[in-house]
Motif scaffolding. Structure first.
Motif, mmCIF file in Angstrom:
data_model
loop_
_atom_site.group_PDB
_atom_site.id
_atom_site.type_symbol
_atom_site.label_atom_id
_atom_site.label_comp_id
_atom_site.label_asym_id
_atom_site.label_seq_id
_atom_site.Cartn_x
_atom_site.Cartn_y
_atom_site.Cartn_z
ATOM 1 N N ARG A 28 0.860 -1.325 -0.064
ATOM 2 C CA ARG A 28 0.056 -0.149 -0.067
ATOM 3 C C ARG A 28 0.929 1.134 -0.053
ATOM 4 N NH1 ARG A 28 -2.481 -4.386 -0.831
ATOM 5 N NH2 ARG A 28 -4.061 -4.983 0.450
ATOM 6 N N ASN A 29 1.899 1.217 -0.571
ATOM 7 C CA ASN A 29 2.995 2.306 -0.969
ATOM 8 C C ASN A 29 2.587 3.030 -2.193
ATOM 9 O OD1 ASN A 29 5.026 4.166 -1.228
ATOM 10 N ND2 ASN A 29 6.673 2.749 -1.371
ATOM 11 N N TRP A 30 1.651 3.774 -2.157
ATOM 12 C CA TRP A 30 0.993 4.432 -3.437
ATOM 13 C C TRP A 30 1.980 5.366 -4.053
ATOM 14 C CZ3 TRP A 30 -2.292 0.733 -4.443
ATOM 15 C CH2 TRP A 30 -3.034 0.413 -3.227
ATOM 16 N N ASP A 31 2.866 5.930 -3.348
ATOM 17 C CA ASP A 31 3.808 6.597 -4.301
ATOM 18 C C ASP A 31 4.943 5.881 -4.796
ATOM 19 O OD1 ASP A 31 2.886 9.107 -3.207
ATOM 20 O OD2 ASP A 31 4.195 9.395 -1.373
ATOM 21 N N LYS A 56 -3.857 8.699 -16.661
ATOM 22 C CA LYS A 56 -2.822 9.097 -15.903
ATOM 23 C C LYS A 56 -2.311 8.388 -14.689
ATOM 24 C CE LYS A 56 -3.651 13.704 -17.540
ATOM 25 N NZ LYS A 56 -2.745 13.573 -18.536
ATOM 26 N N ALA A 57 -0.947 8.082 -14.297
ATOM 27 C CA ALA A 57 -0.621 7.487 -13.323
ATOM 28 C C ALA A 57 -1.377 7.387 -11.992
ATOM 29 C CB ALA A 57 0.846 7.753 -13.023
ATOM 30 N N PRO A 58 -1.758 8.822 -11.675
ATOM 31 C CA PRO A 58 -2.368 8.954 -10.204
ATOM 32 C C PRO A 58 -3.856 8.595 -10.441
ATOM 33 C CG PRO A 58 -1.278 10.931 -10.994
ATOM 34 C CD PRO A 58 -1.334 10.013 -12.091
ATOM 35 N N GLU A 59 -4.511 8.251 -11.739
ATOM 36 C CA GLU A 59 -5.713 7.648 -11.692
ATOM 37 C C GLU A 59 -5.637 6.259 -11.559
ATOM 38 O OE1 GLU A 59 -8.041 10.463 -15.147
ATOM 39 O OE2 GLU A 59 -6.248 9.189 -15.999
ATOM 40 N N ILE A 60 -4.713 5.614 -12.197
ATOM 41 C CA ILE A 60 -4.591 4.181 -11.700
ATOM 42 C C ILE A 60 -4.371 3.883 -10.483
ATOM 43 C CG2 ILE A 60 -2.945 2.062 -11.867
ATOM 44 C CD1 ILE A 60 -2.161 3.341 -14.751
ATOM 45 N N VAL A 61 -3.496 4.857 -9.589
ATOM 46 C CA VAL A 61 -3.216 4.636 -8.176
ATOM 47 C C VAL A 61 -4.741 5.045 -7.339
ATOM 48 C CG1 VAL A 61 -2.118 5.412 -6.155
ATOM 49 C CG2 VAL A 61 -0.782 5.101 -8.243
ATOM 50 N N LYS A 65 -6.550 2.195 -4.977
ATOM 51 C CA LYS A 65 -6.552 2.567 -3.808
ATOM 52 C C LYS A 65 -8.016 2.351 -3.157
ATOM 53 C CE LYS A 65 -4.767 6.616 -2.018
ATOM 54 N NZ LYS A 65 -4.164 7.927 -2.119
ATOM 55 N N GLY A 66 -8.908 2.421 -4.238
ATOM 56 C CA GLY A 66 -10.237 2.024 -4.065
ATOM 57 C C GLY A 66 -10.543 0.522 -3.901
ATOM 58 N N LEU A 67 -9.651 -0.233 -4.130
ATOM 59 C CA LEU A 67 -9.878 -1.711 -3.956
ATOM 60 C C LEU A 67 -8.974 -2.602 -3.113
ATOM 61 C CD1 LEU A 67 -11.271 -4.273 -5.428
ATOM 62 C CD2 LEU A 67 -9.403 -4.304 -7.149
ATOM 63 N N LEU A 68 -7.830 -2.211 -3.318
ATOM 64 C CA LEU A 68 -6.828 -3.192 -2.629
ATOM 65 C C LEU A 68 -6.680 -3.130 -1.255
ATOM 66 C CD1 LEU A 68 -3.854 -3.042 -5.297
ATOM 67 C CD2 LEU A 68 -5.562 -4.929 -4.768
ATOM 68 N N PRO A 69 -6.739 -1.817 -0.620
ATOM 69 C CA PRO A 69 -6.958 -1.868 0.825
ATOM 70 C C PRO A 69 -8.179 -2.486 1.512
ATOM 71 C CG PRO A 69 -6.316 0.229 -0.118
ATOM 72 C CD PRO A 69 -6.809 -0.589 -1.232
ATOM 73 N N GLY A 70 -9.157 -2.957 0.727
ATOM 74 C CA GLY A 70 -10.274 -3.608 1.250
ATOM 75 C C GLY A 70 -10.000 -5.044 1.554
ATOM 76 N N ALA A 150 -14.116 -6.248 -1.138
ATOM 77 C CA ALA A 150 -13.119 -5.277 -0.970
ATOM 78 C C ALA A 150 -13.524 -3.731 -1.311
ATOM 79 C CB ALA A 150 -11.932 -5.755 -1.856
ATOM 80 N N GLU A 151 -14.249 -3.489 -2.404
ATOM 81 C CA GLU A 151 -14.605 -2.111 -2.722
ATOM 82 C C GLU A 151 -15.488 -1.607 -1.809
ATOM 83 O OE1 GLU A 151 -16.117 -2.285 -6.677
ATOM 84 O OE2 GLU A 151 -13.935 -1.787 -7.304
ATOM 85 N N GLU A 152 -16.533 -2.241 -1.266
ATOM 86 C CA GLU A 152 -17.370 -2.128 -0.095
ATOM 87 C C GLU A 152 -16.446 -1.751 1.267
ATOM 88 O OE1 GLU A 152 -20.152 -4.864 -0.223
ATOM 89 O OE2 GLU A 152 -21.108 -4.505 -2.121
ATOM 90 N N ALA A 153 -15.613 -2.445 1.465
ATOM 91 C CA ALA A 153 -14.827 -2.349 2.684
ATOM 92 C C ALA A 153 -14.109 -1.288 2.778
ATOM 93 C CB ALA A 153 -13.880 -3.769 3.164
ATOM 94 N N VAL A 154 -13.552 -0.672 1.368
ATOM 95 C CA VAL A 154 -13.005 0.520 1.507
ATOM 96 C C VAL A 154 -13.838 1.642 1.737
ATOM 97 C CG1 VAL A 154 -11.614 2.057 -0.076
ATOM 98 C CG2 VAL A 154 -10.879 -0.370 0.040
ATOM 99 N N LYS A 155 -14.979 1.781 1.039
ATOM 100 C CA LYS A 155 -15.741 2.889 0.885
ATOM 101 C C LYS A 155 -16.527 3.085 2.311
ATOM 102 C CE LYS A 155 -17.674 2.519 -3.601
ATOM 103 N NZ LYS A 155 -18.645 1.887 -4.567
ATOM 104 N N THR A 156 -16.582 1.882 3.210
ATOM 105 C CA THR A 156 -17.060 1.808 4.600
ATOM 106 C C THR A 156 -16.097 2.261 5.494
ATOM 107 O OG1 THR A 156 -18.419 -0.214 4.345
ATOM 108 C CG2 THR A 156 -18.010 0.090 6.491
ATOM 109 N N LYS A 157 -14.745 1.990 5.078
ATOM 110 C CA LYS A 157 -13.856 2.550 6.079
ATOM 111 C C LYS A 157 -13.579 3.837 5.814
ATOM 112 C CE LYS A 157 -10.156 0.126 6.228
ATOM 113 N NZ LYS A 157 -8.700 -0.547 5.919
ATOM 114 N N VAL A 158 -13.721 4.553 4.502
ATOM 115 C CA VAL A 158 -13.731 5.966 4.280
ATOM 116 C C VAL A 158 -14.780 6.696 4.917
ATOM 117 C CG1 VAL A 158 -13.731 7.711 2.505
ATOM 118 C CG2 VAL A 158 -12.110 5.558 2.136
ATOM 119 N N ALA A 159 -15.857 6.048 4.906
ATOM 120 C CA ALA A 159 -16.978 6.668 5.339
ATOM 121 C C ALA A 159 -17.180 6.786 6.964
ATOM 122 C CB ALA A 159 -18.326 5.947 4.864
#
Length: 161
Positions: A28-31, A56-61, A65-70, A150-159
């Motif tokens: 999860r080292n996005w940089d 663009k590279a930031p769009e991929i990241v 970020k909206g999937l993998l951390p879930g 996983a996407e739902e988990a990320v959204k829940t965590k962000v919310a």
């Protein structure tokens, strides 16, 4: 420096850049992920049912970020690299085995994608950078609902933040 030595150094850097995408995504080292990409990348995950896109590279990241951390854990193992260098452009073929783990009510906690990558890299003033990335999935196994969970988990965590 001799041409052979420069070729070996280029090949080593190319393998490191390709590997760093999976390793840094897993950490999860996005940089670190973003630094492996050129400014724009042709991203081809059509074998997984996605549209081929130029991003663009930031769009991929941001997408990752909206999937993998879930997931509780991911591990992208990239091996068997075959590198071809042509002046300031290179191709790298490699195998990938991507394991994704997310405990859930079904008890089917693993989703695995196996296949190969085809990367094209450009030599820039900052070193080799990926400007094309194509995944050809040859095996998708396990719980195919895990990416959505996983996407739902990320959204829940962000919310909840």
């Amino acid at each position: 420096m001799s041409e052979k030595l420069q070729l070996l150094l280029d090949e080593r850097e190319i393998v490191n850049v390709v590997n760093s995408i999976g390793v840094e995504a897993d950490r999860r080292n996005w940089d670190g992920v973003e630094s492996a990409f050129a400014d724009e990348v042709l991203l081809d995950y059509s074998s997984m049912g996605q549209q081929v896109e130029r991003l663009k590279a930031p769009e991929i990241v941001e997408r990752w970020k909206g999937l993998l951390p879930g997931f509780r854990m991911t591990q992208h193992t990239i091996t068997n690299h075959r590198v071809t260098v042509r002046d300031n452009e290179a191709d790298c073929f490699s195998y990938v085995n991507a394991v994704h783990h997310l405990p859930n009510e079904s008890g089917e906690n693993v989703w695995t994608v196996v296949g190969f990558y085809e990367h094209r890299l450009l030599k820039t003033k900052h070193g080799w950078r990926v400007d094309r990335m194509k995944l050809t999935a040859t095996l998708v196994d396990g719980n195919n609902d895990l990416p959505k969970l996983a996407e739902e988990a990320v959204k829940t965590k962000v919310a909840g933040s």
